[in-house]
Design a protein around this motif. Structure first.
Motif, PDB file in Angstrom:
ATOM      1  N   MET A  91       0.839  -1.207   0.000  1.00  0.00           N
ATOM      2  CA  MET A  91       0.000   0.000   0.000  1.00  0.00           C
ATOM      3  C   MET A  91       0.870   1.252   0.000  1.00  0.00           C
ATOM      4  N   ASP A  92       1.924   1.250   0.806  1.00  0.00           N
ATOM      5  CA  ASP A  92       2.840   2.394   0.836  1.00  0.00           C
ATOM      6  C   ASP A  92       3.454   2.616  -0.542  1.00  0.00           C
ATOM      7  N   LEU A  93       3.861   1.539  -1.204  1.00  0.00           N
ATOM      8  CA  LEU A  93       4.460   1.661  -2.530  1.00  0.00           C
ATOM      9  C   LEU A  93       3.454   2.156  -3.565  1.00  0.00           C
ATOM     10  N   MET A  94       2.202   1.771  -3.425  1.00  0.00           N
ATOM     11  CA  MET A  94       1.173   2.261  -4.340  1.00  0.00           C
ATOM     12  C   MET A  94       0.945   3.766  -4.145  1.00  0.00           C
ATOM     13  N   ILE A  95       0.914   4.201  -2.893  1.00  0.00           N
ATOM     14  CA  ILE A  95       0.770   5.631  -2.600  1.00  0.00           C
ATOM     15  C   ILE A  95       1.982   6.388  -3.142  1.00  0.00           C
ATOM     16  N   ALA A  96       3.168   5.848  -2.925  1.00  0.00           N
ATOM     17  CA  ALA A  96       4.390   6.482  -3.431  1.00  0.00           C
ATOM     18  C   ALA A  96       4.379   6.549  -4.958  1.00  0.00           C
ATOM     19  N   ALA A  97       3.826   5.541  -5.602  1.00  0.00           N
ATOM     20  CA  ALA A  97       3.747   5.536  -7.066  1.00  0.00           C
ATOM     21  C   ALA A  97       2.866   6.675  -7.570  1.00  0.00           C
ATOM     22  N   VAL A  98       1.747   6.909  -6.915  1.00  0.00           N
ATOM     23  CA  VAL A  98       0.879   8.023  -7.314  1.00  0.00           C
ATOM     24  C   VAL A  98       1.617   9.348  -7.119  1.00  0.00           C
ATOM     25  N   ALA A  99       2.269   9.508  -5.973  1.00  0.00           N
ATOM     26  CA  ALA A  99       3.027  10.737  -5.722  1.00  0.00           C
ATOM     27  C   ALA A  99       4.108  10.922  -6.783  1.00  0.00           C
ATOM     28  N   SER A 100       4.832   9.869  -7.089  1.00  0.00           N
ATOM     29  CA  SER A 100       5.932   9.932  -8.040  1.00  0.00           C
ATOM     30  C   SER A 100       5.458  10.324  -9.442  1.00  0.00           C
ATOM     31  N   THR A 101       4.397   9.703  -9.916  1.00  0.00           N
ATOM     32  CA  THR A 101       3.937   9.997 -11.277  1.00  0.00           C
ATOM     33  C   THR A 101       3.355  11.399 -11.395  1.00  0.00           C
ATOM     34  N   ARG A 102       2.928  11.966 -10.290  1.00  0.00           N
ATOM     35  CA  ARG A 102       2.376  13.320 -10.311  1.00  0.00           C
ATOM     36  C   ARG A 102       3.386  14.383  -9.892  1.00  0.00           C
ATOM     37  N   PRO A 105       5.788  15.561  -3.642  1.00  0.00           N
ATOM     38  CA  PRO A 105       6.518  14.973  -2.517  1.00  0.00           C
ATOM     39  C   PRO A 105       5.557  14.178  -1.646  1.00  0.00           C
ATOM     40  N   LEU A 106       6.093  13.157  -0.989  1.00  0.00           N
ATOM     41  CA  LEU A 106       5.277  12.296  -0.120  1.00  0.00           C
ATOM     42  C   LEU A 106       5.614  12.604   1.331  1.00  0.00           C
ATOM     43  N   TYR A 107       4.636  13.101   2.058  1.00  0.00           N
ATOM     44  CA  TYR A 107       4.775  13.423   3.476  1.00  0.00           C
ATOM     45  C   TYR A 107       4.393  12.199   4.283  1.00  0.00           C
ATOM     46  N   THR A 108       5.307  11.775   5.176  1.00  0.00           N
ATOM     47  CA  THR A 108       5.084  10.539   5.920  1.00  0.00           C
ATOM     48  C   THR A 108       5.590  10.631   7.350  1.00  0.00           C
ATOM     49  N   ARG A 109       4.982   9.864   8.216  1.00  0.00           N
ATOM     50  CA  ARG A 109       5.448   9.708   9.593  1.00  0.00           C
ATOM     51  C   ARG A 109       6.453   8.558   9.678  1.00  0.00           C
ATOM     52  N   ASP A 113      10.093   3.528   5.844  1.00  0.00           N
ATOM     53  CA  ASP A 113       9.332   2.609   4.997  1.00  0.00           C
ATOM     54  C   ASP A 113       9.625   2.806   3.514  1.00  0.00           C
ATOM     55  N   PHE A 114      10.195   3.950   3.163  1.00  0.00           N
ATOM     56  CA  PHE A 114      10.412   4.299   1.762  1.00  0.00           C
ATOM     57  C   PHE A 114      11.893   4.285   1.376  1.00  0.00           C
ATOM     58  N   LYS A 115      12.706   3.626   2.190  1.00  0.00           N
ATOM     59  CA  LYS A 115      14.141   3.524   1.926  1.00  0.00           C
ATOM     60  C   LYS A 115      14.373   2.894   0.556  1.00  0.00           C
ATOM     61  N   GLU A 118      14.446   6.998  -3.014  1.00  0.00           N
ATOM     62  CA  GLU A 118      14.792   8.417  -3.043  1.00  0.00           C
ATOM     63  C   GLU A 118      14.949   8.989  -4.451  1.00  0.00           C
ATOM     64  N   GLY A 119      15.404   8.206  -5.399  1.00  0.00           N
ATOM     65  CA  GLY A 119      15.574   8.711  -6.763  1.00  0.00           C
ATOM     66  C   GLY A 119      14.274   8.855  -7.538  1.00  0.00           C
ATOM     67  N   MET A 120      13.195   8.257  -7.043  1.00  0.00           N
ATOM     68  CA  MET A 120      11.922   8.267  -7.777  1.00  0.00           C
ATOM     69  C   MET A 120      10.844   9.099  -7.119  1.00  0.00           C
ATOM     70  N   VAL A 121      10.958   9.310  -5.823  1.00  0.00           N
ATOM     71  CA  VAL A 121       9.936  10.085  -5.100  1.00  0.00           C
ATOM     72  C   VAL A 121      10.620  10.847  -3.963  1.00  0.00           C
ATOM     73  N   THR A 122      10.207  12.080  -3.790  1.00  0.00           N
ATOM     74  CA  THR A 122      10.747  12.892  -2.700  1.00  0.00           C
ATOM     75  C   THR A 122       9.994  12.559  -1.422  1.00  0.00           C
ATOM     76  N   ILE A 123      10.710  12.111  -0.412  1.00  0.00           N
ATOM     77  CA  ILE A 123      10.115  11.721   0.865  1.00  0.00           C
ATOM     78  C   ILE A 123      10.344  12.847   1.852  1.00  0.00           C
ATOM     79  N   VAL A 124       9.262  13.298   2.501  1.00  0.00           N
ATOM     80  CA  VAL A 124       9.338  14.381   3.479  1.00  0.00           C
ATOM     81  C   VAL A 124       8.871  13.832   4.829  1.00  0.00           C
ATOM     82  N   PRO A 125       9.802  13.637   5.759  1.00  0.00           N
ATOM     83  CA  PRO A 125       9.406  13.152   7.089  1.00  0.00           C
ATOM     84  C   PRO A 125       8.691  14.253   7.878  1.00  0.00           C
ATOM     85  N   VAL A 126       7.616  13.884   8.543  1.00  0.00           N
ATOM     86  CA  VAL A 126       6.899  14.846   9.412  1.00  0.00           C
ATOM     87  C   VAL A 126       6.713  14.255  10.797  1.00  0.00           C
TER      88      VAL A 126
END
Length: 126
Positions: A91-102, A105-109, A113-115, A118-126
């Motif tokens: 599920m996390d990878l599916m959410i990241a895929a939507v963020a990446s194609t659009r 950046p993906l904001y996450t707690r 989980d997204f290690k 980094e080259g395909m989606v910008t991960i923003v820790p909150v």
């Protein structure tokens, strides 16, 4: 874009740490529905229903479309290349895929989980 854990914790996160216009995906809505269905008692179910209701009211979720499906495969491959099992992260990878194609950046707690993505989606820790 907010991942599911960030969406659930919105009331705990300072607005300055979030995107100006937050987005969620249909995957997050599915996870919120799953949480309601799997609630162990009435109190938990009621609290989860409240979160789900807020998400339905506050967001127009972005779909998991054909472009996201193709990117999902790439993210699975990157996860495996990082010596991680993609199965518990589907599920996390599916959410990241939507963020990446659009290009969002993906904001996450749970940025760990997204290690490897980094080259395909910008991960923003909150």
């Amino acid at each position: 874009m907010l991942d599911t854990c960030t969406c659930i914790d919105l009331d705990l996160i300072a607005p300055t740490r979030l995107p100006a216009i937050p987005e969620i995906t249909t995957i997050t809505l599915a996870e919120l529905h799953q949480g309601v269905a799997m609630a162990g008692n009435a109190g938990t179910r009621a609290a989860r229903m409240e979160k789900l209701g807020a998400a339905v009211t506050d967001f127009e979720p972005l779909p998991f479309d054909g472009d996201a499906a193709a990117r999902y495969g790439t993210l699975v491959a990157l996860t495996i290349a990082a010596d991680r099992d993609p199965r518990p992260r589907r599920m996390d990878l599916m959410i990241a895929a939507v963020a990446s194609t659009r290009g969002l950046p993906l904001y996450t707690r749970n940025d760990a989980d997204f290690k490897g993505l980094e080259g395909m989606v910008t991960i923003v820790p909150v």
